[in-house]
Design a protein around this motif. Structure first.
Motif, PDB file in Angstrom:
ATOM      1  N   ARG A 199      38.266  59.737  33.604  1.00 43.44           N
ATOM      2  CA  ARG A 199      37.511  60.996  33.579  1.00 43.44           C
ATOM      3  C   ARG A 199      37.655  61.671  34.937  1.00 43.44           C
ATOM      4  N   GLY A 200      37.221  62.927  35.015  1.00 39.79           N
ATOM      5  CA  GLY A 200      37.157  63.585  36.307  1.00 39.79           C
ATOM      6  C   GLY A 200      38.189  64.665  36.496  1.00 39.79           C
ATOM      7  N   MET A 201      38.291  65.123  37.724  1.00 39.34           N
ATOM      8  CA  MET A 201      39.178  66.219  38.079  1.00 39.34           C
ATOM      9  C   MET A 201      40.645  65.868  37.830  1.00 39.34           C
ATOM     10  N   ASP A 202      41.043  64.644  38.151  1.00 38.57           N
ATOM     11  CA  ASP A 202      42.420  64.198  37.967  1.00 38.57           C
ATOM     12  C   ASP A 202      42.458  63.099  36.915  1.00 38.57           C
ATOM     13  N   THR A 203      43.109  63.360  35.795  1.00 37.96           N
ATOM     14  CA  THR A 203      43.251  62.347  34.752  1.00 37.96           C
ATOM     15  C   THR A 203      44.398  61.420  35.122  1.00 37.96           C
ATOM     16  N   ARG A 204      44.092  60.112  35.149  1.00 37.73           N
ATOM     17  CA  ARG A 204      45.092  59.106  35.506  1.00 37.73           C
ATOM     18  C   ARG A 204      44.971  57.914  34.561  1.00 37.73           C
ATOM     19  N   PHE A 205      46.060  57.142  34.497  1.00 39.22           N
ATOM     20  CA  PHE A 205      46.005  55.869  33.786  1.00 39.22           C
ATOM     21  C   PHE A 205      45.166  54.915  34.627  1.00 39.22           C
ATOM     22  N   HIS A 206      44.249  54.171  34.001  1.00 38.93           N
ATOM     23  CA  HIS A 206      43.497  53.200  34.787  1.00 38.93           C
ATOM     24  C   HIS A 206      43.510  51.800  34.180  1.00 38.93           C
ATOM     25  N   HIS A 207      43.944  51.685  32.933  1.00 34.28           N
ATOM     26  CA  HIS A 207      43.960  50.353  32.321  1.00 34.28           C
ATOM     27  C   HIS A 207      44.992  50.338  31.209  1.00 34.28           C
ATOM     28  N   THR A 208      45.734  49.259  31.094  1.00 39.19           N
ATOM     29  CA  THR A 208      46.729  49.114  30.039  1.00 39.19           C
ATOM     30  C   THR A 208      46.609  47.737  29.417  1.00 39.19           C
ATOM     31  N   GLU A 209      46.685  47.693  28.109  1.00 33.18           N
ATOM     32  CA  GLU A 209      46.729  46.434  27.364  1.00 33.18           C
ATOM     33  C   GLU A 209      47.972  46.455  26.487  1.00 33.18           C
ATOM     34  N   LYS A 210      48.533  45.299  26.249  1.00 36.61           N
ATOM     35  CA  LYS A 210      49.680  45.183  25.349  1.00 36.61           C
ATOM     36  C   LYS A 210      49.271  44.247  24.222  1.00 36.61           C
ATOM     37  N   LEU A 211      49.377  44.740  22.984  1.00 36.70           N
ATOM     38  CA  LEU A 211      48.990  43.957  21.815  1.00 36.70           C
ATOM     39  C   LEU A 211      50.238  43.544  21.028  1.00 36.70           C
ATOM     40  N   ASP A 212      50.206  42.348  20.475  1.00 41.30           N
ATOM     41  CA  ASP A 212      51.268  41.895  19.588  1.00 41.30           C
ATOM     42  C   ASP A 212      50.795  42.001  18.148  1.00 41.30           C
ATOM     43  N   LYS A 213      51.729  41.947  17.227  1.00 40.96           N
ATOM     44  CA  LYS A 213      51.448  42.142  15.807  1.00 40.96           C
ATOM     45  C   LYS A 213      50.260  41.285  15.363  1.00 40.96           C
ATOM     46  N   GLY A 214      49.314  41.940  14.696  1.00 34.19           N
ATOM     47  CA  GLY A 214      48.131  41.246  14.186  1.00 34.19           C
ATOM     48  C   GLY A 214      46.977  41.171  15.169  1.00 34.19           C
ATOM     49  N   GLU A 215      47.228  41.429  16.451  1.00 34.12           N
ATOM     50  CA  GLU A 215      46.137  41.393  17.429  1.00 34.12           C
ATOM     51  C   GLU A 215      45.245  42.615  17.256  1.00 34.12           C
ATOM     52  N   VAL A 216      43.964  42.411  17.522  1.00 30.34           N
ATOM     53  CA  VAL A 216      42.954  43.454  17.350  1.00 30.34           C
ATOM     54  C   VAL A 216      42.221  43.650  18.666  1.00 30.34           C
ATOM     55  N   MET A 217      41.988  44.896  19.022  1.00 36.55           N
ATOM     56  CA  MET A 217      41.229  45.226  20.224  1.00 36.55           C
ATOM     57  C   MET A 217      40.069  46.123  19.830  1.00 36.55           C
ATOM     58  N   LEU A 218      38.878  45.779  20.274  1.00 38.81           N
ATOM     59  CA  LEU A 218      37.711  46.638  20.107  1.00 38.81           C
ATOM     60  C   LEU A 218      37.496  47.353  21.427  1.00 38.81           C
ATOM     61  N   ALA A 219      37.255  48.649  21.371  1.00 39.90           N
ATOM     62  CA  ALA A 219      37.132  49.427  22.604  1.00 39.90           C
ATOM     63  C   ALA A 219      36.069  50.504  22.440  1.00 39.90           C
ATOM     64  N   GLN A 220      35.683  51.109  23.554  1.00 40.27           N
ATOM     65  CA  GLN A 220      34.764  52.233  23.542  1.00 40.27           C
ATOM     66  C   GLN A 220      35.046  53.099  24.771  1.00 40.27           C
ATOM     67  N   PHE A 221      34.609  54.344  24.711  1.00 42.45           N
ATOM     68  CA  PHE A 221      34.712  55.224  25.860  1.00 42.45           C
ATOM     69  C   PHE A 221      33.582  54.895  26.817  1.00 42.45           C
ATOM     70  N   THR A 222      33.855  54.995  28.112  1.00 46.45           N
ATOM     71  CA  THR A 222      32.874  54.626  29.135  1.00 46.45           C
ATOM     72  C   THR A 222      32.736  55.752  30.154  1.00 46.45           C
ATOM     73  N   GLU A 223      31.952  55.504  31.169  1.00 47.20           N
ATOM     74  CA  GLU A 223      31.803  56.499  32.229  1.00 47.20           C
ATOM     75  C   GLU A 223      33.116  56.703  32.979  1.00 47.20           C
ATOM     76  N   HIS A 224      34.040  55.745  32.894  1.00 44.30           N
ATOM     77  CA  HIS A 224      35.334  55.856  33.569  1.00 44.30           C
ATOM     78  C   HIS A 224      36.470  56.251  32.634  1.00 44.30           C
ATOM     79  N   THR A 225      36.313  56.002  31.328  1.00 46.92           N
ATOM     80  CA  THR A 225      37.386  56.240  30.357  1.00 46.92           C
ATOM     81  C   THR A 225      37.051  57.434  29.481  1.00 46.92           C
ATOM     82  N   SER A 226      37.900  58.466  29.535  1.00 49.65           N
ATOM     83  CA  SER A 226      37.662  59.653  28.716  1.00 49.65           C
ATOM     84  C   SER A 226      38.626  59.762  27.552  1.00 49.65           C
ATOM     85  N   ALA A 227      39.724  59.018  27.593  1.00 47.49           N
ATOM     86  CA  ALA A 227      40.719  59.082  26.528  1.00 47.49           C
ATOM     87  C   ALA A 227      41.463  57.754  26.443  1.00 47.49           C
ATOM     88  N   ILE A 228      41.999  57.495  25.260  1.00 54.25           N
ATOM     89  CA  ILE A 228      42.805  56.296  25.025  1.00 54.25           C
ATOM     90  C   ILE A 228      44.109  56.757  24.387  1.00 54.25           C
TER      91      ILE A 228
END
Length: 76
Positions: free
Chosen positions: A28-57
């Motif tokens: 979030r903020g004035m400058d949008t930057r990548f801040h976290h990356t995950e790599k998933l393999d076939k069948g893997e599941v990730m639960l996520a949510q937007f936070t005070e630091h994350t504005s987009a996925i």
């Protein structure tokens, strides 16, 4: 949408349909930057949510994304 401290309490699910699906969090903020990356393999599941630091996925690769608004299939 339930909120606490400006953070969405809604979760979404990303299920990889192939190996090497990238899930990238953007800041979030004035400058949008990548801040976290995950790599998933076939069948893997990730639960996520937007936070005070994350504005987009960003999801790169074949995946099924489930939200309270419905399902999104990146194959289509």
């Amino acid at each position: 949408m339930d909120q606490r401290n400006g953070i969405s309490q809604d979760f979404f699910v990303i299920k990889a349909k192939e190996n090497g699906v990238h899930v990238i969090g953007l800041t979030r903020g004035m400058d949008t930057r990548f801040h976290h990356t995950e790599k998933l393999d076939k069948g893997e599941v990730m639960l996520a949510q937007f936070t005070e630091h994350t504005s987009a996925i960003k999801v790169r690769g074949k995946a099924l994304i489930l939200t309270r608004h419905g399902a999104i299939d990146t194959d289509e």
